[in-house]
Design a protein around this motif. Structure first.
Motif, PDB file in Angstrom:
ATOM      1  N   ALA A 220      -3.943   1.824  -5.343  1.00  0.00           N
ATOM      2  CA  ALA A 220      -3.612   2.117  -3.230  1.00  0.00           C
ATOM      3  C   ALA A 220      -5.270   2.738  -3.238  1.00  0.00           C
ATOM      4  O   ALA A 220      -5.871   1.849  -1.652  1.00  0.00           O
ATOM      5  CB  ALA A 220      -3.437   3.240  -3.008  1.00  0.00           C
TER       6      ALA A 220
ATOM      7  N   HIS B 264       1.079  -1.484  -0.168  1.00  0.00           N
ATOM      8  CA  HIS B 264       0.094  -0.359   0.243  1.00  0.00           C
ATOM      9  C   HIS B 264       1.202   1.120   0.193  1.00  0.00           C
ATOM     10  O   HIS B 264       0.744   2.576  -0.819  1.00  0.00           O
ATOM     11  CB  HIS B 264      -1.040   0.261   0.623  1.00  0.00           C
ATOM     12  CG  HIS B 264      -2.234   1.086   1.312  1.00  0.00           C
ATOM     13  ND1 HIS B 264      -3.341   0.462   1.928  1.00  0.00           N
ATOM     14  CD2 HIS B 264      -2.342   2.066   0.145  1.00  0.00           C
ATOM     15  CE1 HIS B 264      -3.917   1.280   1.581  1.00  0.00           C
ATOM     16  NE2 HIS B 264      -3.108   2.093   0.804  1.00  0.00           N
TER      17      HIS B 264
ATOM     18  N   LEU C 208      -6.845  -0.852  -2.200  1.00  0.00           N
ATOM     19  CA  LEU C 208      -6.453  -1.322  -1.058  1.00  0.00           C
ATOM     20  C   LEU C 208      -7.382  -0.522   0.111  1.00  0.00           C
ATOM     21  O   LEU C 208      -7.160  -0.783   1.736  1.00  0.00           O
ATOM     22  CB  LEU C 208      -4.674  -1.234  -0.666  1.00  0.00           C
ATOM     23  CG  LEU C 208      -4.365  -2.228  -1.905  1.00  0.00           C
ATOM     24  CD1 LEU C 208      -3.076  -1.702  -1.627  1.00  0.00           C
ATOM     25  CD2 LEU C 208      -4.131  -4.118  -1.321  1.00  0.00           C
ATOM     26  N   GLU C 209      -7.061   0.960  -0.093  1.00  0.00           N
ATOM     27  CA  GLU C 209      -7.853   1.610   1.338  1.00  0.00           C
ATOM     28  C   GLU C 209      -9.170   0.740   1.416  1.00  0.00           C
ATOM     29  O   GLU C 209      -9.770   0.882   3.107  1.00  0.00           O
ATOM     30  CB  GLU C 209      -7.800   3.326   0.495  1.00  0.00           C
ATOM     31  CG  GLU C 209      -8.394   3.731   1.619  1.00  0.00           C
ATOM     32  CD  GLU C 209      -8.172   3.729   2.860  1.00  0.00           C
ATOM     33  OE1 GLU C 209      -8.805   4.004   3.945  1.00  0.00           O
ATOM     34  OE2 GLU C 209      -6.683   3.515   3.406  1.00  0.00           O
TER      35      GLU C 209
END
Length: 267
Positions: free
Chosen positions: A248, A215, A251-252
């Motif tokens: 990203a 990340h 993933l967040e």
């Protein structure tokens, strides 16, 4: 766990709302520039279409069927988020109509300024509402500003890509990459603080730490792209930086066991 296709909807929605917010701000600031508006029309039209499609995907995706064990009734915050997103989508349609079919003149400039203000406000409220809907009792106080910053960063990355593609200068430049690099570093710093606070109460395992490294690497990828801008065309690095930021974003939003788009469907 969220199904793989559903993981894409929240970051794409955030990117679309961020793009509409930046576009609304630019239209509001430039609506009286009769010398610039015709040249900017292709960029504005494509931004409206792309942002509108991404927001529409989020609104439709919130109603996709989910396993019975994961279904949740929509919260008040989620309903407000859907309302703001719908308003932003409607204003974007009106703005596109004015840009495409209303002839230039003082009245058109005034309407464009008002619609730009409305679009920016609605998109920013939708971004804030989605971040608030994802908050769980204040356990992660930095989640809200981090997700708002992420949405604006994703929207700006998409806008930079469209600018590099459609404006006469084209092909991107190092300044765009540097801007994304700074924003990526700010997001990475927010993550480090959030992880530190989380680990004080529940230390992360090896698997979680591995995901965190990925990340953080994705958020710092724009910095590497900026550093390598002289090696290959900046447009390629701009696309790579945008893809890394979108990854990203996945993933967040994938860190919860709730159904996708908690921001739109539940709370």
């Amino acid at each position: 766990m969220r199904r793989p296709p559903a993981l894409l909807f929240p970051p794409l929605a955030a990117a679309g709302q961020g793009l509409l917010a930046w576009l609304g701000i630019s239209v509001m600031l430039l609506h009286a520039r009769a010398d610039l508006m015709p040249a900017l029309y292709p960029l504005q039209a494509s931004s409206l279409l792309l942002g509108g499609v991404l927001v529409a995907i989020a609104l439709v995706g919130a109603h996709l069927p989910v396993p019975a064990g994961l279904a949740q009734p929509p919260s008040v915050r989620a309903r407000r988020t859907r309302l703001f997103a719908t308003v932003a989508l409607g204003v974007s349609v009106l703005l596109f109509t004015v840009l495409r079919w209303v002839p230039a003149g003082p009245d058109r400039a005034l309407v464009l300024g008002l619609l730009g203000l409305m679009l920016a406000a609605a998109a920013l409220l939708a971004i804030a509402g989605a971040a608030l809907a994802a908050d769980h009792g204040g356990a992660d106080p930095l989640r809200i500003p981090a997700r708002m910053l992420l949405a604006l960063t994703l929207g700006l990355a998409l806008l930079f890509c469209l600018m590099a593609w459609q404006l006469p200068a084209g092909h991107g430049d190092a300044g765009m990459l540097l801007t994304l690099a700074v924003l990526g570093l700010l997001l990475a710093a927010c993550l480090l603080v959030r992880w530190r606070d989380h680990d004080r109460s529940a230390p992360a395992g090896a698997h979680v730490r591995g995901g965190r490294r990925i990340h953080a690497a994705l958020l710092t990828a724009p910095l590497a792209c900026w550093a390598l801008a002289s090696v290959a065309p900046a447009m390629l690095w701009l696309l790579a930086a945008t893809a890394a930021l979108l990854a990203a974003g996945v993933l967040e939003h994938a860190g919860t066991r709730q159904r996708f788009a908690t921001e739109y469907a539940g709370g």
